[in-house]
Design a protein around this motif. Sequence first.
Motif, PDB file in Angstrom:
ATOM      1  N   ALA A 190       0.834  -1.201   0.000  1.00  0.00           N
ATOM      2  CA  ALA A 190       0.000   0.000   0.000  1.00  0.00           C
ATOM      3  C   ALA A 190       0.867   1.250   0.000  1.00  0.00           C
ATOM      4  O   ALA A 190       2.010   1.237   0.466  1.00  0.00           O
ATOM      5  CB  ALA A 190      -0.911   0.001   1.225  1.00  0.00           C
ATOM      6  N   ASP A 191       0.319   2.346  -0.490  1.00  0.00           N
ATOM      7  CA  ASP A 191       1.054   3.613  -0.538  1.00  0.00           C
ATOM      8  C   ASP A 191       1.123   4.285   0.829  1.00  0.00           C
ATOM      9  O   ASP A 191       2.162   4.802   1.230  1.00  0.00           O
ATOM     10  CB  ASP A 191       0.363   4.576  -1.524  1.00  0.00           C
ATOM     11  CG  ASP A 191       0.389   4.060  -2.942  1.00  0.00           C
ATOM     12  OD1 ASP A 191       1.468   4.092  -3.558  1.00  0.00           O
ATOM     13  OD2 ASP A 191      -0.661   3.613  -3.432  1.00  0.00           O
ATOM     14  N   ILE A 192      -0.018   4.305   1.537  1.00  0.00           N
ATOM     15  CA  ILE A 192      -0.127   5.017   2.808  1.00  0.00           C
ATOM     16  C   ILE A 192      -0.671   4.053   3.851  1.00  0.00           C
ATOM     17  O   ILE A 192      -1.706   3.408   3.639  1.00  0.00           O
ATOM     18  CB  ILE A 192      -1.067   6.233   2.665  1.00  0.00           C
ATOM     19  CG1 ILE A 192      -0.543   7.195   1.597  1.00  0.00           C
ATOM     20  CG2 ILE A 192      -1.232   6.952   4.008  1.00  0.00           C
ATOM     21  CD1 ILE A 192      -1.536   8.271   1.197  1.00  0.00           C
ATOM     22  N   ILE A 193       0.004   3.960   4.992  1.00  0.00           N
ATOM     23  CA  ILE A 193      -0.405   3.028   6.050  1.00  0.00           C
ATOM     24  C   ILE A 193      -0.864   3.825   7.262  1.00  0.00           C
ATOM     25  O   ILE A 193      -0.255   4.833   7.633  1.00  0.00           O
ATOM     26  CB  ILE A 193       0.756   2.090   6.427  1.00  0.00           C
ATOM     27  CG1 ILE A 193       1.298   1.397   5.165  1.00  0.00           C
ATOM     28  CG2 ILE A 193       0.290   1.035   7.422  1.00  0.00           C
ATOM     29  CD1 ILE A 193       2.493   0.526   5.422  1.00  0.00           C
ATOM     30  N   LEU A 194      -1.949   3.343   7.906  1.00  0.00           N
ATOM     31  CA  LEU A 194      -2.588   4.095   8.995  1.00  0.00           C
ATOM     32  C   LEU A 194      -2.676   3.278  10.292  1.00  0.00           C
ATOM     33  O   LEU A 194      -3.766   2.988  10.783  1.00  0.00           O
ATOM     34  CB  LEU A 194      -4.009   4.505   8.568  1.00  0.00           C
ATOM     35  CG  LEU A 194      -4.182   5.159   7.194  1.00  0.00           C
ATOM     36  CD1 LEU A 194      -5.662   5.335   6.872  1.00  0.00           C
ATOM     37  CD2 LEU A 194      -3.462   6.508   7.177  1.00  0.00           C
ATOM     38  N   PRO A 195      -1.561   2.896  10.894  1.00  0.00           N
ATOM     39  CA  PRO A 195      -1.629   2.124  12.137  1.00  0.00           C
ATOM     40  C   PRO A 195      -1.861   3.027  13.353  1.00  0.00           C
ATOM     41  O   PRO A 195      -1.598   4.232  13.321  1.00  0.00           O
ATOM     42  CB  PRO A 195      -0.246   1.484  12.211  1.00  0.00           C
ATOM     43  CG  PRO A 195       0.641   2.519  11.579  1.00  0.00           C
ATOM     44  CD  PRO A 195      -0.175   3.143  10.472  1.00  0.00           C
ATOM     45  N   GLY A 196      -2.353   2.428  14.429  1.00  0.00           N
ATOM     46  CA  GLY A 196      -2.412   3.114  15.720  1.00  0.00           C
ATOM     47  C   GLY A 196      -1.241   2.673  16.568  1.00  0.00           C
ATOM     48  O   GLY A 196      -0.588   1.669  16.263  1.00  0.00           O
ATOM     49  N   VAL A 197      -0.964   3.395  17.640  1.00  0.00           N
ATOM     50  CA  VAL A 197       0.188   3.034  18.471  1.00  0.00           C
ATOM     51  C   VAL A 197       0.014   1.661  19.124  1.00  0.00           C
ATOM     52  O   VAL A 197       0.969   0.898  19.250  1.00  0.00           O
ATOM     53  CB  VAL A 197       0.480   4.114  19.541  1.00  0.00           C
ATOM     54  CG1 VAL A 197       1.080   5.356  18.908  1.00  0.00           C
ATOM     55  CG2 VAL A 197      -0.766   4.464  20.340  1.00  0.00           C
ATOM     56  N   ALA A 198      -1.214   1.328  19.536  1.00  0.00           N
ATOM     57  CA  ALA A 198      -1.446   0.010  20.148  1.00  0.00           C
ATOM     58  C   ALA A 198      -1.245  -1.098  19.119  1.00  0.00           C
ATOM     59  O   ALA A 198      -0.718  -2.167  19.435  1.00  0.00           O
ATOM     60  CB  ALA A 198      -2.857  -0.054  20.733  1.00  0.00           C
ATOM     61  N   GLU A 199      -1.652  -0.841  17.878  1.00  0.00           N
ATOM     62  CA  GLU A 199      -1.427  -1.819  16.809  1.00  0.00           C
ATOM     63  C   GLU A 199       0.063  -1.970  16.531  1.00  0.00           C
ATOM     64  O   GLU A 199       0.553  -3.067  16.265  1.00  0.00           O
ATOM     65  CB  GLU A 199      -2.157  -1.378  15.547  1.00  0.00           C
ATOM     66  CG  GLU A 199      -3.677  -1.435  15.671  1.00  0.00           C
ATOM     67  CD  GLU A 199      -4.384  -0.838  14.471  1.00  0.00           C
ATOM     68  OE1 GLU A 199      -5.453  -1.369  14.108  1.00  0.00           O
ATOM     69  OE2 GLU A 199      -3.901   0.158  13.910  1.00  0.00           O
ATOM     70  N   GLY A 200       0.794  -0.852  16.606  1.00  0.00           N
ATOM     71  CA  GLY A 200       2.227  -0.891  16.383  1.00  0.00           C
ATOM     72  C   GLY A 200       2.940  -1.798  17.368  1.00  0.00           C
ATOM     73  O   GLY A 200       3.892  -2.497  17.011  1.00  0.00           O
ATOM     74  N   LYS A 201       2.464  -1.801  18.612  1.00  0.00           N
ATOM     75  CA  LYS A 201       3.093  -2.649  19.627  1.00  0.00           C
ATOM     76  C   LYS A 201       3.006  -4.119  19.225  1.00  0.00           C
ATOM     77  O   LYS A 201       3.943  -4.899  19.442  1.00  0.00           O
ATOM     78  CB  LYS A 201       2.420  -2.432  20.983  1.00  0.00           C
ATOM     79  CG  LYS A 201       3.085  -3.188  22.119  1.00  0.00           C
ATOM     80  CD  LYS A 201       2.470  -2.844  23.459  1.00  0.00           C
ATOM     81  CE  LYS A 201       3.192  -3.560  24.593  1.00  0.00           C
ATOM     82  NZ  LYS A 201       2.603  -3.238  25.912  1.00  0.00           N
ATOM     83  N   ILE A 202       1.890  -4.511  18.622  1.00  0.00           N
ATOM     84  CA  ILE A 202       1.696  -5.897  18.212  1.00  0.00           C
ATOM     85  C   ILE A 202       2.385  -6.192  16.887  1.00  0.00           C
ATOM     86  O   ILE A 202       3.047  -7.220  16.720  1.00  0.00           O
ATOM     87  CB  ILE A 202       0.194  -6.218  18.111  1.00  0.00           C
ATOM     88  CG1 ILE A 202      -0.453  -6.111  19.495  1.00  0.00           C
ATOM     89  CG2 ILE A 202      -0.038  -7.602  17.510  1.00  0.00           C
ATOM     90  CD1 ILE A 202      -1.964  -6.196  19.485  1.00  0.00           C
TER      91      ILE A 202
END
Length: 314
Positions: A190-202
């Motif tokens: 994908a061109d642009i990714i939209l994770p949240g910080v809690a998702e980033g931890k996982i």
Amino acid sequence: MSEFLTIGEPISLFASEDDDKELKDALNFHKYLAGAEVNVAVGVSRLGHSAQYITSLGEDPFGDFIKDQLHENKIGTDYITGNPDYWTAFQLKQKVTHGDPGIFYFRKGSAAAHFDQAILDKIDFSDVKLVHLSGIFPAISDQASKAFQHFIDLINEHKITTTFDPNLRPQLWATQEKMVKDLNNFAKQADIILPGVAEGKILVGSEDPETIADFYLNQSGKTHTVIVKVGAEGAYIKSKDGTNTMISGYRADKVVDTVGAGDGFAVGIATALLEGKTISEAVKRGNAIGSLAVQAPGDNDGYPDRAQLESYMK
């Protein structure tokens, strides 16, 4: 054809109206249209952009309700198929005054889980400018996951801009290891990714916004921008073009329901990009719509029309 396109599983949502009661004790419910990807389509349409939604529905009252809701929200249904052999998903959601609500899904083995990817080859991509992808659809079945990858291949073949929200739903995946591996693989396409910080931890092992952004920018893929959602504080942007900044959020007067805030954020990003705005302007709009979303009970009830958005952002 429409300028915006997404694929997913729409759900008939029964949301409790009894404050802080467990689902087993709640007696009063209101029915809504729900589902992460359809939420984004609703928001995009509400801001005046043409949108098409791709899915498969059962031939049952829930499927009929969803089709009626899509038509009411002016969302195209050209690529929605009916399947008489399987049912349309639905869910129950708790009403809470703080924290995340309890949610119970009835979606395993649904019509969307048996989605026939042949419909994807019939899509007219000629007017499509942006496609929004979510990590939920590939989680519902192996068949959906294969269709999702085929859809990504078609999008990239037509060189269409894509946004990708990981949207973690661990309960839908066989294992967390598979979830992490598959979602990170989809992300790099994908061109642009939209994770949240809690998702980033996982997904990447860190809650630090810059560390999360660097992980995805350094994957051997097409990603050029990562926008990390940091709750009420706003969102952090890092791009290969050198952008590296934090955009402040909007303070909600009252939090009614946090579900749908991330999808509202994606609405802001998608619509702003369709209008040729900068990534910083897009994130500011995303923050505003996310703030509006948490002040309404349904998953997408709080998404604004053009006048409401402009008034709120002022």
